[in-house]
Design a protein around this motif. Structure first.
Motif, PDB file in Angstrom:
ATOM      1  N   ASP A 247       0.803  -1.231   0.000  1.00 38.41           N
ATOM      2  CA  ASP A 247       0.000   0.000   0.000  1.00 38.41           C
ATOM      3  C   ASP A 247       0.835   1.280   0.000  1.00 38.41           C
ATOM      4  OD1 ASP A 247      -2.613  -1.230   0.105  1.00 38.41           O
ATOM      5  OD2 ASP A 247      -2.139  -1.816   2.155  1.00 38.41           O
ATOM      6  N   ALA A 248       2.011   1.239   0.598  1.00 34.77           N
ATOM      7  CA  ALA A 248       2.848   2.448   0.653  1.00 34.77           C
ATOM      8  C   ALA A 248       4.281   2.045   0.914  1.00 34.77           C
ATOM      9  CB  ALA A 248       2.365   3.399   1.747  1.00 34.77           C
ATOM     10  N   VAL A 249       5.203   2.862   0.399  1.00 32.09           N
ATOM     11  CA  VAL A 249       6.612   2.699   0.738  1.00 32.09           C
ATOM     12  C   VAL A 249       7.037   3.886   1.609  1.00 32.09           C
ATOM     13  CG1 VAL A 249       7.317   1.270  -1.209  1.00 32.09           C
ATOM     14  CG2 VAL A 249       7.307   3.765  -1.451  1.00 32.09           C
ATOM     15  N   PHE A 250       7.848   3.587   2.613  1.00 33.30           N
ATOM     16  CA  PHE A 250       8.412   4.589   3.504  1.00 33.30           C
ATOM     17  C   PHE A 250       9.901   4.699   3.186  1.00 33.30           C
ATOM     18  CE2 PHE A 250       4.586   3.096   5.390  1.00 33.30           C
ATOM     19  CZ  PHE A 250       4.031   4.189   6.051  1.00 33.30           C
TER      20      PHE A 250
ATOM     21  N   ALA B 128      11.256   9.743  -4.056  1.00 32.65           N
ATOM     22  CA  ALA B 128       9.797   9.645  -4.212  1.00 32.65           C
ATOM     23  C   ALA B 128       9.332  10.356  -5.480  1.00 32.65           C
ATOM     24  CB  ALA B 128       9.109  10.218  -2.985  1.00 32.65           C
ATOM     25  N   ALA B 129       9.908  11.513  -5.771  1.00 32.67           N
ATOM     26  CA  ALA B 129       9.529  12.248  -6.974  1.00 32.67           C
ATOM     27  C   ALA B 129       9.914  11.477  -8.232  1.00 32.67           C
ATOM     28  CB  ALA B 129      10.180  13.623  -6.968  1.00 32.67           C
ATOM     29  N   ARG B 130      11.042  10.778  -8.166  1.00 32.90           N
ATOM     30  CA  ARG B 130      11.482  10.002  -9.338  1.00 32.90           C
ATOM     31  C   ARG B 130      10.543   8.835  -9.626  1.00 32.90           C
ATOM     32  NH1 ARG B 130      12.065   7.775 -13.198  1.00 32.90           N
ATOM     33  NH2 ARG B 130      13.938   7.135 -14.379  1.00 32.90           N
ATOM     34  N   VAL B 131      10.058   8.168  -8.593  1.00 29.95           N
ATOM     35  CA  VAL B 131       9.213   6.989  -8.815  1.00 29.95           C
ATOM     36  C   VAL B 131       7.742   7.344  -9.007  1.00 29.95           C
ATOM     37  CG1 VAL B 131      10.815   5.564  -7.483  1.00 29.95           C
ATOM     38  CG2 VAL B 131       8.785   6.489  -6.352  1.00 29.95           C
ATOM     39  N   ALA B 132       7.349   8.574  -8.651  1.00 28.44           N
ATOM     40  CA  ALA B 132       5.925   8.940  -8.693  1.00 28.44           C
ATOM     41  C   ALA B 132       5.278   8.703 -10.059  1.00 28.44           C
ATOM     42  CB  ALA B 132       5.745  10.392  -8.252  1.00 28.44           C
ATOM     43  N   PRO B 133       5.884   9.155 -11.171  1.00 27.80           N
ATOM     44  CA  PRO B 133       5.195   8.967 -12.455  1.00 27.80           C
ATOM     45  C   PRO B 133       5.199   7.532 -12.957  1.00 27.80           C
ATOM     46  CG  PRO B 133       7.325  10.017 -12.797  1.00 27.80           C
ATOM     47  CD  PRO B 133       7.099   9.983 -11.319  1.00 27.80           C
ATOM     48  N   LEU B 134       5.950   6.651 -12.315  1.00 30.36           N
ATOM     49  CA  LEU B 134       6.018   5.251 -12.728  1.00 30.36           C
ATOM     50  C   LEU B 134       5.038   4.368 -11.954  1.00 30.36           C
ATOM     51  CD1 LEU B 134       9.907   4.869 -12.927  1.00 30.36           C
ATOM     52  CD2 LEU B 134       8.313   5.524 -14.748  1.00 30.36           C
ATOM     53  N   THR B 135       4.311   4.950 -11.012  1.00 31.46           N
ATOM     54  CA  THR B 135       3.401   4.196 -10.162  1.00 31.46           C
ATOM     55  C   THR B 135       2.010   4.811 -10.235  1.00 31.46           C
ATOM     56  OG1 THR B 135       4.118   5.543  -8.263  1.00 31.46           O
ATOM     57  CG2 THR B 135       5.209   3.408  -8.585  1.00 31.46           C
ATOM     58  N   ARG B 136       1.005   4.023  -9.805  1.00 36.26           N
ATOM     59  CA  ARG B 136      -0.379   4.489  -9.907  1.00 36.26           C
ATOM     60  C   ARG B 136      -1.144   4.442  -8.595  1.00 36.26           C
ATOM     61  NH1 ARG B 136      -3.639   1.389 -12.499  1.00 36.26           N
ATOM     62  NH2 ARG B 136      -5.026   3.012 -13.333  1.00 36.26           N
ATOM     63  N   ARG B 137      -0.784   3.517  -7.712  1.00 37.58           N
ATOM     64  CA  ARG B 137      -1.584   3.310  -6.509  1.00 37.58           C
ATOM     65  C   ARG B 137      -0.799   3.463  -5.211  1.00 37.58           C
ATOM     66  NH1 ARG B 137      -6.581   0.904  -7.152  1.00 37.58           N
ATOM     67  NH2 ARG B 137      -7.054   0.138  -9.243  1.00 37.58           N
ATOM     68  N   ILE B 138       0.450   3.169  -5.215  1.00 38.19           N
ATOM     69  CA  ILE B 138       1.208   3.045  -3.977  1.00 38.19           C
ATOM     70  C   ILE B 138       1.479   4.410  -3.353  1.00 38.19           C
ATOM     71  CG2 ILE B 138       3.532   3.118  -5.031  1.00 38.19           C
ATOM     72  CD1 ILE B 138       4.212   0.706  -3.157  1.00 38.19           C
ATOM     73  N   GLY B 139       1.295   4.519  -2.031  1.00 41.80           N
ATOM     74  CA  GLY B 139       1.605   5.741  -1.312  1.00 41.80           C
ATOM     75  C   GLY B 139       3.110   5.935  -1.205  1.00 41.80           C
ATOM     76  N   LEU B 140       3.549   7.193  -1.239  1.00 39.20           N
ATOM     77  CA  LEU B 140       4.977   7.524  -1.213  1.00 39.20           C
ATOM     78  C   LEU B 140       5.238   8.421  -0.005  1.00 39.20           C
ATOM     79  CD1 LEU B 140       5.313   8.369  -5.014  1.00 39.20           C
ATOM     80  CD2 LEU B 140       5.860   6.196  -3.897  1.00 39.20           C
ATOM     81  N   VAL B 141       5.980   7.885   0.981  1.00 41.46           N
ATOM     82  CA  VAL B 141       6.147   8.585   2.256  1.00 41.46           C
ATOM     83  C   VAL B 141       7.637   8.770   2.557  1.00 41.46           C
ATOM     84  CG1 VAL B 141       5.469   8.680   4.680  1.00 41.46           C
ATOM     85  CG2 VAL B 141       4.060   7.401   3.048  1.00 41.46           C
ATOM     86  N   PRO B 142       8.238   9.860   2.080  1.00 40.58           N
ATOM     87  CA  PRO B 142       9.629  10.136   2.429  1.00 40.58           C
ATOM     88  C   PRO B 142       9.742  10.746   3.823  1.00 40.58           C
ATOM     89  CG  PRO B 142       8.795  11.858   1.001  1.00 40.58           C
ATOM     90  CD  PRO B 142       7.689  10.843   1.130  1.00 40.58           C
ATOM     91  N   GLN B 143      10.812  10.407   4.515  1.00 40.57           N
ATOM     92  CA  GLN B 143      11.148  11.134   5.741  1.00 40.57           C
ATOM     93  C   GLN B 143      11.761  12.474   5.353  1.00 40.57           C
ATOM     94  OE1 GLN B 143      13.901   9.016   8.238  1.00 40.57           O
ATOM     95  NE2 GLN B 143      12.285   8.011   9.401  1.00 40.57           N
ATOM     96  N   VAL B 144      11.406  13.516   6.087  1.00 37.62           N
ATOM     97  CA  VAL B 144      12.070  14.810   5.940  1.00 37.62           C
ATOM     98  C   VAL B 144      12.410  15.309   7.334  1.00 37.62           C
ATOM     99  CG1 VAL B 144      11.969  17.147   5.035  1.00 37.62           C
ATOM    100  CG2 VAL B 144      10.722  15.322   3.870  1.00 37.62           C
ATOM    101  N   PRO B 145      13.703  15.350   7.687  1.00 41.36           N
ATOM    102  CA  PRO B 145      14.075  15.882   8.999  1.00 41.36           C
ATOM    103  C   PRO B 145      13.788  17.382   9.064  1.00 41.36           C
ATOM    104  CG  PRO B 145      15.862  14.594   7.998  1.00 41.36           C
ATOM    105  CD  PRO B 145      14.854  14.853   6.932  1.00 41.36           C
ATOM    106  N   VAL B 146      13.313  17.845  10.219  1.00 32.92           N
ATOM    107  CA  VAL B 146      12.927  19.250  10.348  1.00 32.92           C
ATOM    108  C   VAL B 146      13.871  20.060  11.224  1.00 32.92           C
ATOM    109  CG1 VAL B 146      10.488  18.764   9.953  1.00 32.92           C
ATOM    110  CG2 VAL B 146      11.366  18.722  12.278  1.00 32.92           C
ATOM    111  N   THR B 147      14.793  19.402  11.929  1.00 33.44           N
ATOM    112  CA  THR B 147      15.636  20.119  12.887  1.00 33.44           C
ATOM    113  C   THR B 147      16.478  21.183  12.210  1.00 33.44           C
ATOM    114  OG1 THR B 147      15.743  18.075  14.170  1.00 33.44           O
ATOM    115  CG2 THR B 147      17.307  19.818  14.755  1.00 33.44           C
TER     116      THR B 147
END
Length: 371
Positions: free
Chosen positions: A51-54, A79-98
């Motif tokens: 359902d999603a990749v982290f 995540a941006a690179r794989v986005a146009p190659l996929t149709r259903r799977i959620g894409l959840v990158p970590q982004v550090p905020v510190t």
């Protein structure tokens, strides 16, 4: 609101969560800094019904066993690179905020939501090491409570910026030459202990309105932020009973924070290594441990066959101990090669929120919205 079937996520931590995973012959460690490694891993996961990749990230090097350290690519860029190659799977990158401004985070994740047609998430992460602090040189290492206090402010700023354009702010009125209705574009005017941000965003409101916010509840400070802010909460537990206790406690904390517990999904992290027999799987993990000079993570995990994993997932679904599972492969491509295919989802692809049966929130600044 009815809950969806057991959610299945996959944590793609480089060649695997085990620090010696890169030493396996099937690790594809030589490809990990190329696009094909990631596009093939994510598209294969989608075909398998995940359902999603982290996508983990940090500003520090990864441990590689013994005296080895490894680098990593930027999770949002992957995540941006794989986005146009996929149709259903959620894409959840970590982004550090510190060490990252929330304005940049909001813009990057909103852009990913557009690129994926509404399948973006954001896993909030903090940076607590001296190495990471020195890489930026702007501030010293912070205690955990301060890190997560800053992270909570960052989430507030990011979500306000996502709301700063109302859904119908783009009018594109050719006769009058008006592209934006400025009455539907809002300053957020946020003033906190760590950030002071006027806004608005420069990115229109994305397909989900607000992409899915994820927090891993690894310690009390992170858990408090998760209860107040997250759509998805990732937890670890020693066993299924412990997972159920954690979910119950989190739902109580979510309610105390004034939120509906049914509006949040609790996901159980499950370290996993698969082989064609349980004996072989355990032997391969023992070999990884010898290479790393340390034993693998304790707690609930699955080292064995794909058939046994299917049974365990069914047991988790029936236990009520979690709304979903995030598989954390000790060796990524070994798991992808052995992971059984799940029944295909029916119907047209939707957004990540659709998949989680979570509503699309209205902009808090829209006329009549409850602030």
């Amino acid at each position: 609101m009815s809950a969806p079937p057991l959610f299945l996520g996959l944590d793609l931590a480089g060649t695997g969560t085990h620090p010696a995973s890169w030493r396996r012959a099937d690790s594809r460690a030589e490809d990990v800094f190329g696009a094909a490694y990631w596009t093939e891993a994510v598209t294969r996961a989608e075909r398998l019904g995940v359902d999603a990749v982290f996508l983990p990230d940090s500003f520090g090097l990864q441990p590689g066993g013994a005296e080895v350290t490894r680098g990593r690519l930027d999770a949002v860029a992957i995540a941006a690179r794989v986005a146009p190659l996929t149709r259903r799977i959620g894409l959840v990158p970590q982004v550090p905020v510190t060490h990252t401004e929330p304005f940049h985070v909001s813009k990057a994740i909103a852009a990913l939501d557009f690129a994926s047609l509404g399948r973006a998430g954001w896993e909030v992460e903090v940076s607590g090491t001296a190495v990471e602090a020195k890489a930026f040189g702007r501030k010293d290492v912070q205690p955990v409570d301060s890190l997560w206090g800053e992270a909570e402010e960052a989430v507030e700023v990011v979500t306000r910026l996502w709301d700063s354009w109302e859904d119908d702010a783009e009018i594109r009125d050719v006769p009058t030459g008006r592209f934006i209705d400025r009455d539907r574009l809002h300053y957020i005017d946020f003033h906190g202990e760590h950030f002071s941000v006027k806004g608005p965003s420069i990115t229109p409101r994305s397909p989900q309105g607000q992409p899915i916010v994820t927090v891993r509840a690894d310690d009390p400070a992170a858990t408090e932020v998760a209860a107040r802010r997250a759509d998805l909460i990732r937890v670890s537990a020693p066993d299924l009973a412990g997972a159920g206790d954690r979910r119950t406690a989190l739902r109580a904390a979510i309610a105390t924070a004034g939120r509906d517990p049914d509006s949040v999904r609790v996901l159980l992290d499950l370290p996993v290594h698969l082989a064609d027999s349980a004996d072989r799987a355990h032997a391969e993990v023992a070999e990884l441990d010898r290479w790393a000079g340390a034993e693998s993570t304790a707690g609930i995990q699955h080292v064995g066959t794909a058939a046994d994993l299917t049974e365990l997932l069914a047991e988790i679904a029936g236990s009520g101990g979690a709304d979903g599972v995030v598989l954390r492969p000790l060796a990524v491509y070994a798991t992808l090669a052995a992971l059984p295919e799940r029944p295909a989802r029916t119907g047209p692809p939707g957004t990540f929120r659709d998949q989680l049966a979570l509503p699309r929130p209205a902009s808090r600044y829209a006329r009549g919205a409850a602030l």
